[in-house]
Design an enzyme around this catalytic site. Structure first.
Site, PDB file in Angstrom:
ATOM      1  CB  THR A   1      -0.926  -0.025   1.240  1.00 19.30           C
ATOM      2  OG1 THR A   1      -1.815  -1.124   1.080  1.00 19.30           O
ATOM      3  CG2 THR A   1      -1.727   1.236   1.391  1.00 19.30           C
TER       4      THR A   1
ATOM      5  CB  SER B   1       2.646  -7.969   1.255  1.00 20.02           C
ATOM      6  OG  SER B   1       1.733  -7.796   2.305  1.00 20.02           O
TER       7      SER B   1
ATOM      8  CB  THR C   1       0.463  -3.623   6.461  1.00 24.24           C
ATOM      9  OG1 THR C   1      -0.795  -3.766   5.786  1.00 24.24           O
ATOM     10  CG2 THR C   1       0.920  -2.185   6.404  1.00 24.24           C
TER      11      THR C   1
HETATM   12  C1  SIN Z   1      -0.216  -5.278   1.098  1.00 25.78           C
HETATM   13  O1  SIN Z   1      -0.003  -5.910   2.124  1.00 25.78           O
HETATM   14  O2  SIN Z   1       0.557  -5.282   0.120  1.00 25.78           O
HETATM   15  C2  SIN Z   1      -1.464  -4.481   0.946  1.00 25.78           C
HETATM   16  C3  SIN Z   1      -1.948  -3.952   2.226  1.00 25.78           C
HETATM   17  C4  SIN Z   1      -1.004  -2.973   2.877  1.00 25.78           C
HETATM   18  O3  SIN Z   1       0.142  -2.760   2.498  1.00 25.78           O
HETATM   19  O4  SIN Z   1      -1.471  -2.364   3.880  1.00 25.78           O
END
Ligand code: SIN
Length: 330
Positions: free
Chosen positions: A16, A66, A99
């Site tokens: 994100t 992710s 995340t």
């Molecule tokens: C991810 O994990 O790539 C998408 C969600 C985020 O980064 O908060």
């Protein structure tokens, strides 16, 4: 005499923090991993606090949401981080990441590399296009921590807090301070470019890249099974029939397991499947005792425990290091 380190490396993997939505007011309907690493770094000035300015070397290692993290990307990340850590001119490394699986990647890096210099993962809860984008500040804070000559270990920097890989957990689906370190608490805070530290930087013994399967070889198949009301044996039996090699059981409370699952887990063990227990509770350790039929990972989250059991199944290794939060008994 060796000259002092002169650069920070930023490895971007997506998430994100690199996300973009059609509207600045949309914090949900965005696509992760859209911006490149150069765009993430625009406007960040490390010379503000790095004294002798450290140069930044940036690489786009992957462009992933992710949730789709895979073992091949982990292998490339581990290899690249190890290559940079072997360069004396590198003071520290920052990894931008989503995340959603950050705590798994952080634990893997800590166990395999246990770096003596800082390897700092950072992320964002709002896309880069948001009115409330948190990525730029998180990245600036992560660079600040990576630039600290005393810092060590794999660290997570989010919302002004520095967490040890062992303790970092994503606890909230939306809040900007979505991560915390449970009972252990944060190691440090970054406040206006200043580092305020409360606890020791994490140290540990590295398993080393040689511990991993040869390039291209499969990693051991390990799944997470959750114990819950109305649990059934069928899921475990199906996994064993399909060839699973390890099961992490996210048990209730202090790692307890529904009786309907117990029998299936015993059958799985008899068939050669390795079983480890953790708790599905968000916080608190599992205190291992005689009622636990299988070995316990006291303080890992189920997702981190899956990483740990894969590492156990790859090659013989010493018992797990105590999490950074655990102090010797008085
Ligand atoms: C991810 O994990 O790539 C998408 C969600 C985020 O980064 O908060």
């Amino acid at each position: 005499m060796q000259s002092p380190p002169s650069c920070l490396v930023v490895l971007a993997t997506g998430g994100t923090i690199a996300g973009r939505a059609a509207s600045a007011q949309d914090n949900v309907g965005y696509r992760a991993a859209e911006l490149g690493v150069d765009e993430l770094l625009q406007g960040l000035d490390v010379s503000r606090w790095s004294g002798e300015a450290l140069e930044i070397e940036a690489e786009q290692l992957a462009r992933l949401d992710s949730k789709d993290m895979d073992h091949a990307t982990w292998e490339r990340l581990l290899a690249r981080v190890a290559q940079h850590l072997a360069r004396p001119q590198v003071q520290g490394i920052v990894i931008t990441h989503g995340t959603d699986t950050l705590e798994e990647t952080a634990w893997l890096l800590q166990r395999v590399l246990a770096p003596a210099r800082p390897v700092v993962l950072t992320a964002a809860m709002r896309p880069a296009s948001s009115l409330q984008a948190d990525g730029p500040q998180n990245l600036a804070d992560a660079l600040r921590v990576a630039a600290c000559p005393q810092a060590a270990g794999v660290l997570v920097v989010m919302a002004g807090r520095v967490l040890a890989a062992a303790d970092a957990r994503k606890r909230h689906t939306r809040r900007l301070d979505a991560f915390d370190a449970g009972d252990a608490g944060a190691l440090a805070a970054v406040e206006e470019g200043r580092l305020r530290r409360w606890r020791e930087w994490p140290r540990g013994r590295a398993l080393g890249l040689g511990h991993l399967p040869k390039a291209g070889a499969e990693w051991p198949w390990v799944e997470i099974v959750t114990s819950h009301a109305g649990a059934r044996a069928d899921a475990v039996d199906a996994l064993v029939a399909a060839g699973v090699r390890g099961l992490v059981v996210a048990g209730t409370g202090n790692g307890t397991v529904h009786q309907a699952l117990e029998a299936a887990l015993q059958r799985a063990q008899a068939a050669g499947v390795s079983i480890r227990l953790v708790s599905r509770c968000a916080e608190g350790p599992v205190i291992a005792g005689p009622d636990h039929r299988w070995p316990v990972y006291p303080s890992l989250s189920p997702a981190q425990a899956r990483v740990e059991l894969m590492l156990e199944l790859m090659a013989p290794m010493p018992p797990m290091v105590a999490p950074s939060s655990a102090l010797p008994e008085p």
